[in-house]
Scaffold this motif. Structure first.
Motif, PDB file in Angstrom:
ATOM      1  N   PRO A  99     -24.095 -13.612  21.694  1.00  0.00           N
ATOM      2  CA  PRO A  99     -22.729 -13.969  21.280  1.00  0.00           C
ATOM      3  C   PRO A  99     -21.763 -12.791  21.326  1.00  0.00           C
ATOM      4  CG  PRO A  99     -24.301 -15.021  19.835  1.00  0.00           C
ATOM      5  CD  PRO A  99     -25.094 -14.099  20.721  1.00  0.00           C
ATOM      6  N   ALA A 100     -22.257 -11.585  21.091  1.00  0.00           N
ATOM      7  CA  ALA A 100     -21.391 -10.410  21.113  1.00  0.00           C
ATOM      8  C   ALA A 100     -20.906 -10.092  22.519  1.00  0.00           C
ATOM      9  CB  ALA A 100     -22.125  -9.208  20.528  1.00  0.00           C
ATOM     10  N   PHE A 101     -21.505 -10.728  23.543  1.00  0.00           N
ATOM     11  CA  PHE A 101     -21.112 -10.467  24.931  1.00  0.00           C
ATOM     12  C   PHE A 101     -20.371 -11.654  25.551  1.00  0.00           C
ATOM     13  CE2 PHE A 101     -24.480  -7.574  23.942  1.00  0.00           C
ATOM     14  CZ  PHE A 101     -24.076  -6.392  24.542  1.00  0.00           C
ATOM     15  N   SER A 102     -19.944 -12.590  24.700  1.00  0.00           N
ATOM     16  CA  SER A 102     -19.109 -13.686  25.193  1.00  0.00           C
ATOM     17  C   SER A 102     -17.732 -13.137  25.532  1.00  0.00           C
ATOM     18  CB  SER A 102     -19.001 -14.794  24.136  1.00  0.00           C
ATOM     19  OG  SER A 102     -18.354 -14.297  22.980  1.00  0.00           O
ATOM     20  N   ALA A 103     -16.963 -13.911  26.269  1.00  0.00           N
ATOM     21  CA  ALA A 103     -15.655 -13.433  26.725  1.00  0.00           C
ATOM     22  C   ALA A 103     -14.712 -13.136  25.571  1.00  0.00           C
ATOM     23  CB  ALA A 103     -15.034 -14.470  27.667  1.00  0.00           C
ATOM     24  N   SER A 104     -14.867 -13.849  24.462  1.00  0.00           N
ATOM     25  CA  SER A 104     -13.943 -13.695  23.329  1.00  0.00           C
ATOM     26  C   SER A 104     -14.422 -12.684  22.297  1.00  0.00           C
ATOM     27  CB  SER A 104     -13.736 -15.046  22.656  1.00  0.00           C
ATOM     28  OG  SER A 104     -14.983 -15.558  22.188  1.00  0.00           O
ATOM     29  N   ALA A 105     -15.565 -12.088  22.472  1.00  0.00           N
ATOM     30  CA  ALA A 105     -16.137 -11.193  21.462  1.00  0.00           C
ATOM     31  C   ALA A 105     -15.353  -9.895  21.390  1.00  0.00           C
ATOM     32  CB  ALA A 105     -17.589 -10.898  21.786  1.00  0.00           C
ATOM     33  N   ALA A 106     -15.315  -9.322  20.197  1.00  0.00           N
ATOM     34  CA  ALA A 106     -14.614  -8.056  19.982  1.00  0.00           C
ATOM     35  C   ALA A 106     -15.392  -6.909  20.604  1.00  0.00           C
ATOM     36  CB  ALA A 106     -14.408  -7.814  18.491  1.00  0.00           C
ATOM     37  N   SER A 107     -14.679  -5.871  20.988  1.00  0.00           N
ATOM     38  CA  SER A 107     -15.308  -4.714  21.621  1.00  0.00           C
ATOM     39  C   SER A 107     -16.273  -4.009  20.676  1.00  0.00           C
ATOM     40  CB  SER A 107     -14.225  -3.744  22.091  1.00  0.00           C
ATOM     41  OG  SER A 107     -14.807  -2.565  22.615  1.00  0.00           O
ATOM     42  N   ALA A 108     -15.893  -3.898  19.419  1.00  0.00           N
ATOM     43  CA  ALA A 108     -16.759  -3.217  18.451  1.00  0.00           C
ATOM     44  C   ALA A 108     -18.068  -3.972  18.260  1.00  0.00           C
ATOM     45  CB  ALA A 108     -16.034  -3.065  17.118  1.00  0.00           C
ATOM     46  N   ALA A 109     -17.966  -5.308  18.208  1.00  0.00           N
ATOM     47  CA  ALA A 109     -19.188  -6.107  18.054  1.00  0.00           C
ATOM     48  C   ALA A 109     -20.090  -5.953  19.273  1.00  0.00           C
ATOM     49  CB  ALA A 109     -18.811  -7.575  17.856  1.00  0.00           C
ATOM     50  N   ARG A 110     -19.481  -5.868  20.457  1.00  0.00           N
ATOM     51  CA  ARG A 110     -20.276  -5.706  21.675  1.00  0.00           C
ATOM     52  C   ARG A 110     -20.981  -4.350  21.681  1.00  0.00           C
ATOM     53  NH1 ARG A 110     -17.367  -7.237  27.178  1.00  0.00           N
ATOM     54  NH2 ARG A 110     -17.356  -9.204  25.986  1.00  0.00           N
ATOM     55  N   THR A 111     -20.264  -3.307  21.261  1.00  0.00           N
ATOM     56  CA  THR A 111     -20.866  -1.966  21.217  1.00  0.00           C
ATOM     57  C   THR A 111     -22.030  -1.926  20.242  1.00  0.00           C
ATOM     58  OG1 THR A 111     -18.746  -0.929  21.770  1.00  0.00           O
ATOM     59  CG2 THR A 111     -20.408   0.455  20.712  1.00  0.00           C
ATOM     60  N   ASP A 112     -21.836  -2.547  19.089  1.00  0.00           N
ATOM     61  CA  ASP A 112     -22.902  -2.557  18.087  1.00  0.00           C
ATOM     62  C   ASP A 112     -24.109  -3.357  18.580  1.00  0.00           C
ATOM     63  OD1 ASP A 112     -23.828  -1.903  15.399  1.00  0.00           O
ATOM     64  OD2 ASP A 112     -23.640  -4.058  14.994  1.00  0.00           O
ATOM     65  N   ALA A 113     -23.842  -4.491  19.236  1.00  0.00           N
ATOM     66  CA  ALA A 113     -24.942  -5.319  19.739  1.00  0.00           C
ATOM     67  C   ALA A 113     -25.703  -4.594  20.853  1.00  0.00           C
ATOM     68  CB  ALA A 113     -24.394  -6.648  20.261  1.00  0.00           C
ATOM     69  N   LEU A 114     -24.989  -3.875  21.720  1.00  0.00           N
ATOM     70  CA  LEU A 114     -25.660  -3.118  22.793  1.00  0.00           C
ATOM     71  C   LEU A 114     -26.581  -2.070  22.207  1.00  0.00           C
ATOM     72  CD1 LEU A 114     -26.010  -2.400  25.802  1.00  0.00           C
ATOM     73  CD2 LEU A 114     -24.041  -0.853  25.548  1.00  0.00           C
ATOM     74  N   HIS A 115     -26.134  -1.384  21.170  1.00  0.00           N
ATOM     75  CA  HIS A 115     -26.973  -0.367  20.538  1.00  0.00           C
ATOM     76  C   HIS A 115     -28.239  -0.991  19.973  1.00  0.00           C
ATOM     77  CE1 HIS A 115     -28.337   2.761  17.795  1.00  0.00           C
ATOM     78  NE2 HIS A 115     -27.553   3.612  18.437  1.00  0.00           N
ATOM     79  N   LYS A 116     -28.101  -2.142  19.341  1.00  0.00           N
ATOM     80  CA  LYS A 116     -29.277  -2.784  18.761  1.00  0.00           C
ATOM     81  C   LYS A 116     -30.209  -3.337  19.849  1.00  0.00           C
ATOM     82  CE  LYS A 116     -27.139  -3.931  14.348  1.00  0.00           C
ATOM     83  NZ  LYS A 116     -26.178  -2.819  14.449  1.00  0.00           N
TER      84      LYS A 116
END
Length: 491
Positions: A99-116
């Motif tokens: 979900p953090a990599f959906s088109a509408s996801a926030a950049s911060a959430a994507r960065t955090d999800a990538l780290h995890k």
């Protein structure tokens, strides 16, 4: 006399003698084991995306296709280790992170999800790397190994999930494929950071092995990811992977050109063993040469690039892997011969060269290096060992046997000395010294002992037979002398 070799090529002529991976031999030299990774690599935060509440789980995955909910059991999620080697578990973690990599996801959430996501493969540390030497040299081997394992697992997870989601085609599947492509692209880009850090390392033997170990999975995995997700050559990941491969090959060529200098360098400890045993550098370098061949295709491209349009034509690379291996082994042999001159005791340099040539040949013929040995290579080393043995006999035992020449003199009788006293004195001096010398190969040790015995004992017997008037001291029979010589080279 002849002695069969135990695949260590200990073979002697009629008048003389002639022998442990993370990678490895010998142990592989590049698998540098260092302390555990720093605790701030972020990998301990993996479990934050593993909710225990089934409703919370469904909230995370609701935007994806119904097949996701059907195949993942939310009750199976438990706090788990930061190292998740099982592909199924990674697939389940992916569902929670997508979900953090959906088109509408926030950049911060994507960065955090990538780290995890990366931390779940125990490679969260790649996000902290740069191209300016941030990779600790003592951790190169361990981190490259972890990285390669993680990249291979990640590739399987992405391909598996892509196959599952792409059919049937519907709006939810399209959304998930798009999110999956973003996760794959950002993961691939982050994993490429290691390549830049390896390139930034100073030239060294470990850097060459690391560069080859990174080049191989990048060249195999990234084209497959590009095909899976239809990334064009202009895609940022494709461009970055091409640049990484070019950098790794260039860095590898510089290291290959430096290898002969590394073999001769004093920092690769050349302190000579005083017992004449096998020098640790033999195991180190022969294991290193085998380590280079772990990735023969990458090594082929390294050497091929050195032939075509090389920027340093004054230092041409060997034509192929075989030429490189033979060049480096010859360099190692030359350094051993040169360093043996530092051993002062008569005969010790020859014992040192016998030990080390035997060990070098054994490591070559018992490994994949054997496919690169030219015809006659082993025979040439056997003949060289014959020469070492003859030289050893000349400097160590010929002076002892020479004491038996001639008849007991009048002067000796007048002085009431046993005519054999000088022989016994010389014999004891040599034996007391050489009992401490080391010949670790049982086959080579046996051949040396029998060769020494055949050089000394028959001459002693002939002297006793020719001079029956000479009184033989107790414990000095020919049989006892043979037994004494059988105690040499115990170390």
């Amino acid at each position: 006399m002849h002695a069969r070799h135990e695949t260590i090529v200990v073979h002697f002529g009629a008048d003389g003698c002639h022998g442990s991976s993370s990678s490895s031999g010998g142990s592989s030299p590049y698998s540098i084991s260092g302390p555990s990774l720093d605790s701030d690599d972020g990998s301990t935060s993996t479990d934050e995306y593993c909710p225990d509440d089934p409703l919370e789980f469904r909230r995370h995955v609701s935007i994806f296709s119904p097949s996701v909910l059907a195949e993942v059991d939310p009750s199976s999620f438990r706090p788990i280790s930061c190292v998740l080697a099982d592909v199924d578990k990674h697939l389940q973690r992916m569902v929670l992170l997508l979900p953090a990599f959906s088109a509408s996801a926030a950049s911060a959430a994507r960065t955090d999800a990538l780290h995890k996501w990366l931390a779940g493969f125990d490679v969260g540390w790649v996000l902290d790397m740069d191209d300016h030497g941030s990779l600790p040299r003592r951790e190169v081997g361990r981190r490259v190994s972890e990285w390669a394992h993680a990249l291979g697992t990640m590739d399987r997870v992405f391909r598996h999930r892509h196959r599952e989601v792409r059919s049937p085609v519907n709006e939810a599947a399209v959304a998930e494929l798009a999110a999956l492509g973003r996760l794959a692209g950002e993961s691939a880009g982050a994993m490429l950071r290691l390549a830049g850090s390896v390139v930034a390392l100073g030239s060294s033997p470990s850097k060459l092995l690391a560069a080859l170990d990174v080049h191989a999975p990048v060249s195999e995995t990234f084209p497959g990811l590009a095909r899976t997700f239809s990334w064009p050559p202009s895609h940022p990941v494709s461009v970055a992977s091409d640049a990484a491969l070019t950098g790794l090959l260039d860095a590898s060529r510089r290291c290959v050109r430096d290898l002969s200098a590394f073999i001769r360098a004093p920092q690769y400890p050349w302190r000579m063993p005083q017992g004449g045993e096998v020098h640790p550098c033999v195991g180190f370098w022969m294991g290193y040469f085998r380590g280079m061949l772990r990735n023969r295709i990458s090594l082929y491209f390294v050497l091929a690039g050195g032939r075509d349009g090389d920027e340093e034509p004054t230092t041409p690379l060997p034509p192929d892997e075989g030429g490189l291996v033979m060049e480096l082994i010859s360099c190692l042999e030359a350094v051993l011969e040169e360093k043996s001159g530092a051993l002062a005791f008569p005969g010790l340099s020859q014992i040192f060269m016998l030990n080390n040539t035997s060990a070098l040949v054994r490591r070559a013929v018992r490994s994949d290096l054997s496919m690169f040995l030219p015809p006659g290579w082993v025979l040439a080393r056997e003949e060289r060992m014959d020469g070492y043995l003859k030289g050893y006999l000349e400097v160590s035992w010929a002076p002892v046997v020479s004491r038996l020449a001639g008849k007991p003199g009048v002067l000796s009788v007048l002085r009431r000395r046993n005519p054999l006293s000088t022989f016994y004195s010389a014999l004891e001096n040599v034996c007391s010294m050489q009992r401490g010398w080391k010949v670790p190969s049982p086959a080579l040790r046996s051949v040396l002992r029998s060769t020494v015995s055949e050089s000394v004992v028959p001459a002693y017997r002939r002297y006793l037979d020719d001079h029956p008037e000479v009184e033989i001291p107790a414990g000095r029979s020919a049989e006892e002398l043979e037994h004494q010589l059988a105690e040499l080279f115990e170390g």
